[in-house]
Motif scaffolding. Structure first.
Motif, PDB file in Angstrom:
ATOM      1  N   PHE A  70       0.854  -1.176   0.000  1.00 23.22           N
ATOM      2  CA  PHE A  70       0.000   0.000   0.000  1.00 23.22           C
ATOM      3  C   PHE A  70       0.897   1.236   0.000  1.00 23.22           C
ATOM      4  O   PHE A  70       1.636   1.473   0.950  1.00 23.22           O
ATOM      5  CB  PHE A  70      -0.910  -0.025   1.228  1.00 23.22           C
ATOM      6  CG  PHE A  70      -1.936   1.070   1.285  1.00 23.22           C
ATOM      7  CD1 PHE A  70      -2.328   1.777   0.162  1.00 23.22           C
ATOM      8  CD2 PHE A  70      -2.534   1.383   2.493  1.00 23.22           C
ATOM      9  CE1 PHE A  70      -3.289   2.781   0.225  1.00 23.22           C
ATOM     10  CE2 PHE A  70      -3.501   2.388   2.577  1.00 23.22           C
ATOM     11  CZ  PHE A  70      -3.865   3.086   1.438  1.00 23.22           C
ATOM     12  N   PHE A  71       0.848   2.004  -1.085  1.00 28.69           N
ATOM     13  CA  PHE A  71       1.629   3.223  -1.226  1.00 28.69           C
ATOM     14  C   PHE A  71       0.681   4.390  -1.036  1.00 28.69           C
ATOM     15  O   PHE A  71      -0.147   4.672  -1.906  1.00 28.69           O
ATOM     16  CB  PHE A  71       2.273   3.294  -2.616  1.00 28.69           C
ATOM     17  CG  PHE A  71       3.211   2.148  -2.899  1.00 28.69           C
ATOM     18  CD1 PHE A  71       4.560   2.262  -2.615  1.00 28.69           C
ATOM     19  CD2 PHE A  71       2.735   0.964  -3.444  1.00 28.69           C
ATOM     20  CE1 PHE A  71       5.431   1.206  -2.880  1.00 28.69           C
ATOM     21  CE2 PHE A  71       3.594  -0.091  -3.710  1.00 28.69           C
ATOM     22  CZ  PHE A  71       4.947   0.030  -3.428  1.00 28.69           C
ATOM     23  N   GLU A  72       0.794   5.089   0.097  1.00 24.65           N
ATOM     24  CA  GLU A  72      -0.118   6.194   0.382  1.00 24.65           C
ATOM     25  C   GLU A  72       0.306   7.462  -0.359  1.00 24.65           C
ATOM     26  O   GLU A  72       1.378   7.518  -0.966  1.00 24.65           O
ATOM     27  CB  GLU A  72      -0.197   6.424   1.890  1.00 24.65           C
ATOM     28  CG  GLU A  72      -0.869   5.263   2.613  1.00 24.65           C
ATOM     29  CD  GLU A  72      -1.097   5.518   4.095  1.00 24.65           C
ATOM     30  OE1 GLU A  72      -0.881   6.656   4.569  1.00 24.65           O
ATOM     31  OE2 GLU A  72      -1.482   4.567   4.785  1.00 24.65           O
ATOM     32  N   VAL A  73      -0.517   8.481  -0.273  1.00 19.46           N
ATOM     33  CA  VAL A  73      -0.359   9.728  -1.021  1.00 19.46           C
ATOM     34  C   VAL A  73       1.059  10.290  -0.891  1.00 19.46           C
ATOM     35  O   VAL A  73       1.572  10.473   0.201  1.00 19.46           O
ATOM     36  CB  VAL A  73      -1.366  10.790  -0.533  1.00 19.46           C
ATOM     37  CG1 VAL A  73      -1.138  12.130  -1.205  1.00 19.46           C
ATOM     38  CG2 VAL A  73      -2.786  10.309  -0.751  1.00 19.46           C
ATOM     39  N   GLY A  74       1.681  10.544  -2.045  1.00 22.31           N
ATOM     40  CA  GLY A  74       2.962  11.242  -2.067  1.00 22.31           C
ATOM     41  C   GLY A  74       4.171  10.433  -1.652  1.00 22.31           C
ATOM     42  O   GLY A  74       5.244  10.996  -1.467  1.00 22.31           O
ATOM     43  N   SER A  75       4.032   9.122  -1.520  1.00 24.47           N
ATOM     44  CA  SER A  75       5.221   8.338  -1.179  1.00 24.47           C
ATOM     45  C   SER A  75       6.165   8.316  -2.372  1.00 24.47           C
ATOM     46  O   SER A  75       5.745   8.383  -3.524  1.00 24.47           O
ATOM     47  CB  SER A  75       4.844   6.927  -0.714  1.00 24.47           C
ATOM     48  OG  SER A  75       4.004   6.290  -1.647  1.00 24.47           O
ATOM     49  N   HIS A  76       7.468   8.262  -2.078  1.00 28.54           N
ATOM     50  CA  HIS A  76       8.500   8.318  -3.114  1.00 28.54           C
ATOM     51  C   HIS A  76       9.385   7.089  -2.941  1.00 28.54           C
ATOM     52  O   HIS A  76      10.070   6.951  -1.929  1.00 28.54           O
ATOM     53  CB  HIS A  76       9.322   9.600  -2.943  1.00 28.54           C
ATOM     54  CG  HIS A  76      10.353   9.790  -4.000  1.00 28.54           C
ATOM     55  ND1 HIS A  76      10.196  10.679  -5.026  1.00 28.54           N
ATOM     56  CD2 HIS A  76      11.546   9.198  -4.189  1.00 28.54           C
ATOM     57  CE1 HIS A  76      11.266  10.638  -5.800  1.00 28.54           C
ATOM     58  NE2 HIS A  76      12.103   9.744  -5.309  1.00 28.54           N
ATOM     59  N   VAL A  77       9.370   6.195  -3.933  1.00 22.26           N
ATOM     60  CA  VAL A  77      10.018   4.895  -3.783  1.00 22.26           C
ATOM     61  C   VAL A  77      11.071   4.679  -4.857  1.00 22.26           C
ATOM     62  O   VAL A  77      10.767   4.716  -6.048  1.00 22.26           O
ATOM     63  CB  VAL A  77       8.958   3.763  -3.855  1.00 22.26           C
ATOM     64  CG1 VAL A  77       9.616   2.404  -3.750  1.00 22.26           C
ATOM     65  CG2 VAL A  77       7.919   3.943  -2.769  1.00 22.26           C
ATOM     66  N   GLN A  78      12.314   4.452  -4.408  1.00 20.50           N
ATOM     67  CA  GLN A  78      13.402   4.093  -5.303  1.00 20.50           C
ATOM     68  C   GLN A  78      13.996   2.733  -4.917  1.00 20.50           C
ATOM     69  O   GLN A  78      14.850   2.217  -5.623  1.00 20.50           O
ATOM     70  CB  GLN A  78      14.512   5.139  -5.270  1.00 20.50           C
ATOM     71  CG  GLN A  78      14.088   6.494  -5.767  1.00 20.50           C
ATOM     72  CD  GLN A  78      15.227   7.486  -5.712  1.00 20.50           C
ATOM     73  OE1 GLN A  78      16.393   7.136  -5.817  1.00 20.50           O
ATOM     74  NE2 GLN A  78      14.882   8.755  -5.555  1.00 20.50           N
ATOM     75  N   ALA A  79      13.572   2.170  -3.802  1.00 19.59           N
ATOM     76  CA  ALA A  79      14.125   0.894  -3.315  1.00 19.59           C
ATOM     77  C   ALA A  79      13.994  -0.182  -4.388  1.00 19.59           C
ATOM     78  O   ALA A  79      12.941  -0.330  -5.002  1.00 19.59           O
ATOM     79  CB  ALA A  79      13.410   0.465  -2.038  1.00 19.59           C
ATOM     80  N   MET A  80      15.061  -0.936  -4.600  1.00 12.48           N
ATOM     81  CA  MET A  80      15.095  -1.927  -5.676  1.00 12.48           C
ATOM     82  C   MET A  80      14.423  -3.240  -5.294  1.00 12.48           C
ATOM     83  O   MET A  80      13.993  -3.989  -6.164  1.00 12.48           O
ATOM     84  CB  MET A  80      16.540  -2.182  -6.099  1.00 12.48           C
ATOM     85  CG  MET A  80      17.195  -0.967  -6.735  1.00 12.48           C
ATOM     86  SD  MET A  80      16.340  -0.369  -8.200  1.00 12.48           S
ATOM     87  CE  MET A  80      16.766  -1.645  -9.361  1.00 12.48           C
ATOM     88  N   ARG A  81      14.333  -3.560  -4.014  1.00 13.41           N
ATOM     89  CA  ARG A  81      13.716  -4.807  -3.561  1.00 13.41           C
ATOM     90  C   ARG A  81      12.750  -4.506  -2.424  1.00 13.41           C
ATOM     91  O   ARG A  81      13.146  -4.027  -1.368  1.00 13.41           O
ATOM     92  CB  ARG A  81      14.758  -5.798  -3.051  1.00 13.41           C
ATOM     93  CG  ARG A  81      15.836  -6.163  -4.032  1.00 13.41           C
ATOM     94  CD  ARG A  81      15.360  -7.247  -5.009  1.00 13.41           C
ATOM     95  NE  ARG A  81      16.364  -7.530  -6.009  1.00 13.41           N
ATOM     96  CZ  ARG A  81      16.457  -6.931  -7.191  1.00 13.41           C
ATOM     97  NH1 ARG A  81      15.605  -5.994  -7.514  1.00 13.41           N
ATOM     98  NH2 ARG A  81      17.391  -7.244  -8.055  1.00 13.41           N
ATOM     99  N   ILE A  82      11.475  -4.803  -2.670  1.00 10.83           N
ATOM    100  CA  ILE A  82      10.445  -4.595  -1.657  1.00 10.83           C
ATOM    101  C   ILE A  82       9.635  -5.877  -1.571  1.00 10.83           C
ATOM    102  O   ILE A  82       9.180  -6.395  -2.593  1.00 10.83           O
ATOM    103  CB  ILE A  82       9.537  -3.406  -2.024  1.00 10.83           C
ATOM    104  CG1 ILE A  82      10.355  -2.101  -2.028  1.00 10.83           C
ATOM    105  CG2 ILE A  82       8.353  -3.298  -1.072  1.00 10.83           C
ATOM    106  CD1 ILE A  82       9.582  -0.887  -2.478  1.00 10.83           C
TER     107      ILE A  82
END
Length: 196
Positions: A95-107
């Motif tokens: 769940f990615f909430e409003v305005g999250s910024h994701v660059q992580a290569m492994r989730i």
């Protein structure tokens, strides 16, 4: 294969597969103004410039010789990508909430990324983690399963159980969105998958 696959994404989501493909697992909820980027060798300054440029572009889906991909079911504001380079892998039911910024290569799976949190490229995330509002994890690090990151100093603790899956919200959206959301067909046809 290159792919972007999520259950529901908001029209103001921006997904950039600049440094290689992005694979998003089933059942992910991606709220407005979320940015997911496989940045490859882009510097921090280039990423900032790139995001600022694309913030004002009209909604579109790009594909071409080096960029076959499928847009989210609800047509994100901007999606671009390429098929070479390191693959960014995002598990299911995140769940990615409003305005999250994701660059992580492994989730991993079943994670919650709260509003305005920021995950750097060198971070890896296990399963069942929560990154709270405004937390910024920019350095090389690993979040073990069921880790909660919170507060202005990014304190950490373990939670007893994994966060509940977002199945109720997914079911609700599956019922409601078709009634109020008009999908538009993309005028760009996907490139054929290479045989081999």
């Amino acid at each position: 294969s290159s792919g972007i696959n999520a259950e529901y994404g908001h029209p103001k989501v921006r997904i950039f597969a600049y440094g290689g493909p992005i694979v998003i697992g089933d059942g992910c909820l991606i709220e407005e103004q979320t940015v997911i980027i496989n940045r490859g060798d882009l510097s921090d300054e280039d990423v900032t410039k790139f995001l600022k440029e694309t913030e004002t572009r009209p909604p579109q889906t790009r594909s071409g010789k080096n960029a076959p991909l499928r847009a989210l079911q609800s047509q994100c504001a901007y999606v671009c990508g390429k098929i070479t380079g390191e693959t960014q892998t995002i598990g299911s039911y995140n769940f990615f909430e409003v305005g999250s910024h994701v660059q992580a290569m492994r989730i991993g799976s079943n994670n919650v990324f709260e509003s305005k949190c920021k995950l750097g490229r060198k971070l890896t995330v296990g399963d069942g983690c929560v990154v709270s509002v405004f937390c910024s994890l920019e350095k090389e690090d690993h979040l073990d399963d069921t880790t909660v990151v919170y507060g202005p100093n990014n304190q950490r603790r373990k939670q007893q159980d994994k966060p509940m899956a977002q199945t109720q919200q997914l079911e609700f959206l599956a019922k409601v969105l078709p009634n109020f959301h008009n999908l538009k067909k993309s005028n760009v046809s996907p490139s054929p998958e290479p045989k081999g």
